[in-house]
Design an enzyme around this catalytic site. Structure first.
Site, PDB file in Angstrom:
ATOM      1  N   ASP A 109       0.853  -1.185   0.000  1.00 21.53           N
ATOM      2  CA  ASP A 109       0.000   0.000   0.000  1.00 21.53           C
ATOM      3  C   ASP A 109       0.889   1.235   0.000  1.00 21.53           C
ATOM      4  OD1 ASP A 109      -2.217   1.648   0.069  1.00 21.53           O
ATOM      5  OD2 ASP A 109      -2.838   1.116   2.105  1.00 21.53           O
ATOM      6  N   LYS A 110       0.245   2.356  -0.290  1.00 21.78           N
ATOM      7  CA  LYS A 110       0.948   3.638  -0.323  1.00 21.78           C
ATOM      8  C   LYS A 110       0.204   4.612   0.582  1.00 21.78           C
ATOM      9  CE  LYS A 110      -0.270   6.989  -2.612  1.00 21.78           C
ATOM     10  NZ  LYS A 110      -0.627   8.394  -2.795  1.00 21.78           N
ATOM     11  N   HIS A 111       0.933   5.462   1.253  1.00 23.63           N
ATOM     12  CA  HIS A 111       0.273   6.526   2.020  1.00 23.63           C
ATOM     13  C   HIS A 111       0.954   7.843   1.683  1.00 23.63           C
ATOM     14  CE1 HIS A 111      -1.900   8.413   5.316  1.00 23.63           C
ATOM     15  NE2 HIS A 111      -0.797   9.140   5.442  1.00 23.63           N
ATOM     16  N   SER A 112       0.131   8.858   1.454  1.00 25.31           N
ATOM     17  CA  SER A 112       0.701  10.189   1.242  1.00 25.31           C
ATOM     18  C   SER A 112       0.371  11.033   2.457  1.00 25.31           C
ATOM     19  CB  SER A 112       0.085  10.801  -0.012  1.00 25.31           C
ATOM     20  OG  SER A 112       0.102  12.216   0.083  1.00 25.31           O
ATOM     21  N   THR A 137      -8.291  10.908  -1.317  1.00 24.99           N
ATOM     22  CA  THR A 137      -8.587   9.927  -2.365  1.00 24.99           C
ATOM     23  C   THR A 137     -10.053   9.499  -2.354  1.00 24.99           C
ATOM     24  OG1 THR A 137      -6.316   9.180  -2.301  1.00 24.99           O
ATOM     25  CG2 THR A 137      -7.901   7.622  -3.193  1.00 24.99           C
ATOM     26  N   ARG A 170      -8.106  15.267  17.993  1.00 25.87           N
ATOM     27  CA  ARG A 170      -6.933  16.055  17.582  1.00 25.87           C
ATOM     28  C   ARG A 170      -7.350  17.177  16.642  1.00 25.87           C
ATOM     29  NH1 ARG A 170      -3.523  11.940  14.782  1.00 25.87           N
ATOM     30  NH2 ARG A 170      -2.181  13.694  14.333  1.00 25.87           N
ATOM     31  N   SER A 230      -0.858   7.210  14.125  1.00 26.22           N
ATOM     32  CA  SER A 230      -2.144   7.170  13.431  1.00 26.22           C
ATOM     33  C   SER A 230      -2.002   6.489  12.064  1.00 26.22           C
ATOM     34  CB  SER A 230      -2.637   8.622  13.286  1.00 26.22           C
ATOM     35  OG  SER A 230      -3.678   8.718  12.364  1.00 26.22           O
ATOM     36  N   LYS A 276      -2.866   1.995  11.162  1.00 26.71           N
ATOM     37  CA  LYS A 276      -3.871   1.581  10.171  1.00 26.71           C
ATOM     38  C   LYS A 276      -3.233   0.727   9.091  1.00 26.71           C
ATOM     39  CE  LYS A 276      -5.009   5.913   9.884  1.00 26.71           C
ATOM     40  NZ  LYS A 276      -5.539   7.262   9.794  1.00 26.71           N
ATOM     41  N   LYS A 277      -2.026   1.070   8.701  1.00 30.67           N
ATOM     42  CA  LYS A 277      -1.371   0.304   7.631  1.00 30.67           C
ATOM     43  C   LYS A 277      -0.964  -1.087   8.128  1.00 30.67           C
ATOM     44  CE  LYS A 277      -2.013   3.420   4.679  1.00 30.67           C
ATOM     45  NZ  LYS A 277      -3.089   3.196   3.705  1.00 30.67           N
TER      46      LYS A 277
HETATM   47  N1  URA Z   1      -3.247  11.164   8.309  1.00 29.97           N
HETATM   48  C1  URA Z   1      -3.595  10.263   9.260  1.00 29.97           C
HETATM   49  O1  URA Z   1      -4.114   9.204   8.969  1.00 29.97           O
HETATM   50  N2  URA Z   1      -3.333  10.583  10.538  1.00 29.97           N
HETATM   51  C2  URA Z   1      -2.741  11.739  10.907  1.00 29.97           C
HETATM   52  O2  URA Z   1      -2.527  11.943  12.071  1.00 29.97           O
HETATM   53  C3  URA Z   1      -2.391  12.664   9.904  1.00 29.97           C
HETATM   54  C4  URA Z   1      -2.656  12.344   8.599  1.00 29.97           C
END
Ligand code: URA
Length: 437
Positions: free
Chosen positions: A81-84, A121, A169, A184, A188-189
């Protein structure tokens, strides 16, 4: 220990033990610690940082608050997976997921909505008529098995503690904390059950971490944390001084992603997508020849294979696959207003932050977490940094719902664009690569 004592220890710079922190988070999860105490704790973390051990405990507690998928031991292709970290005009995921699936990897992708001045996305996908991002985990896995990629919004089954902490937050000015961001994202990843993760860490005016040095610290922390949780990770630091590509706004960005999947579209979008795709492949095929991987991926964009995979994904998730051949199937705004250059010269600035805010004000993003977005509105950038233009030449097209909103977007564009007699120096598009190696 009383919650207020633990908060005081964090406020005064002490390091909490694994037991203390885990217990506090569990009590919060069970509803025994109220939001106001958790808010105070989050602010203490923002001000005093966290040790590596505390960060690991926080991340693990978030993972353990929900279900954990596992695509690593089912005998299927490697899952990546990719996260930006969030940008303006960033439609990379829409191209990358089908491209990697076409290459033979699995891409179980859970994405977010737009936040602040940045797009998300999920909002882009939902601008495709009929496209469903709210799949449950069984359907998610079924789409993944059929298509090789699946793209959904965050589900409450994965890392539910993060959803609660993030909402707090967001309203207590505690988003921009490196440990809170890293826990965070990585929790999730990890819970997605992937083998490898590629992180696109943005730097520059449109990034959450504007300062390049801070962006490097964020990238290093994200990579280190993912690796310590058993997920192979690579981060690329990519420029977000100006929007990525030439469009900002949901349906407009889907059109541009489709162009990229046709082997066309802006060079910067293609370059960032290919760079991230290449890293994803190399993370799971260690030692593969980099140039060959790049050229295979590029040819999948050029010969329509990745596009066909995207059409399958769209159809499988309930969307209208006609969008790949007929952009008319996407929403169109009733007003189009061109914004013209006030001078002769070079474009020296196309400030990503201001353009992101202009798009949100048009309705492409949301002002509150639960707000709606307008899929049709946004901004097309006809001229970008370094382009030579003449006075009166069209520089951008505003796609708006009303004349009023077009006029206020035009005022924002006046702040976003800078002009001068010499072309600017561009920050490197793909600046650094961060791994633990
Ligand atoms: N994206 C996230 O999923 N968590 C954060 O804290 C900031 C950006």
């Amino acid at each position: 220990m009383l919650a207020q004592e633990l908060i005081a220890r964090k406020r005064d710079g002490a390091e909490l033990t694994d037991e203390e922190l885990r217990g506090f988070l569990a009590e919060y999860g069970a509803g025994h610690v109220p939001d106001y105490q958790m808010s105070a704790f989050l602010m203490a973390v923002l001000l005093n940082d966290m040790s590596a051990a505390e960060l690991a405990t926080l991340t693990r507690s978030i993972i353990d608050s929900g279900r954990r998928l596992d695509f690593r031991s089912d005998g299927g292709p490697p899952a990546v997976d990719k996260h930006s970290t969030g940008g303006v005009g960033d439609k990379v995921s829409l191209v990358l997921a089908p491209l990697l699936a076409e290459y033979g990897l699995r891409v179980p992708m859970m994405s977010g909505r737009g936040l602040g001045h940045t797009g998300g996305t999920v909002d882009k996908l939902e601008s495709i008529p009929g496209f469903r991002t709210a799949l449950d985990l069984d359907e998610f896995q079924a789409v993944l098995a059929d298509v090789g990629c699946a793209m959904i919004r965050q589900t409450p089954e994965i890392a539910p503690l993060d959803g609660r902490l993030y909402a707090l937050r967001d309203v207590t000015a505690t988003v921009p904390s490196i440990p809170l961001i890293c826990a965070s994202i990585i929790s999730k990843k990890v819970a997605e059950g992937i083998e490898a993760l590629v992180l696109d860490v943005k730097y520059g005016s449109g990034a959450f971490m504007r300062d390049p040095d801070q962006a490097v610290v964020l990238a290093e922390t994200l990579v280190g944390l993912a690796e310590s949780e058993g997920v192979r990770a690579t981060a690329l630091l990519t420029a977000m001084e100006q929007p990525l590509g030439e469009t900002v706004g949901n349906a407009l960005e889907v059109r541009e992603a489709v162009a990229c999947l046709h082997g066309e579209g802006p060079a910067d979008l293609r370059e960032v997508t290919l760079a991230l795709a290449e890293e994803s492949v190399l993370a799971v095929e260690r030692g593969a020849p980099r140039e060959e991987v790049r050229s295979d991926l590029a040819s999948m964009l050029d010969d329509g294979r990745a596009l066909a995979r995207f059409a399958r994904l769209v159809e499988r998730q309930g969307g209208d696959p006609a969008v790949v051949s007929n952009p008319e199937a996407l929403a169109d705004a009733p007003i189009r207003a061109t914004w013209e250059s006030p001078v002769d010269g070079y474009v020296t600035c196309t400030d990503a932050y201001e353009i992101g805010v202009a798009a949100v004000e048009l309705g492409a993003g949301r002002r509150r977490l639960e707000g709606e977005v307008d899929p049709a509105v946004g901004i097309e950038l006809l001229a970008r940094r370094g382009d030579r233009i003449e006075r009166g030449e069209a520089v951008a097209v505003i796609h708006a719902r009303s004349e009023n909103s077009a006029a206020s977007a035009a005022r924002r564009l006046g702040k976003a664009y800078g002009f001068g007699d010499v072309p600017p120096e561009d920050p490197p598009l793909v600046w650094k690569r961060v791994t633990t190696d």
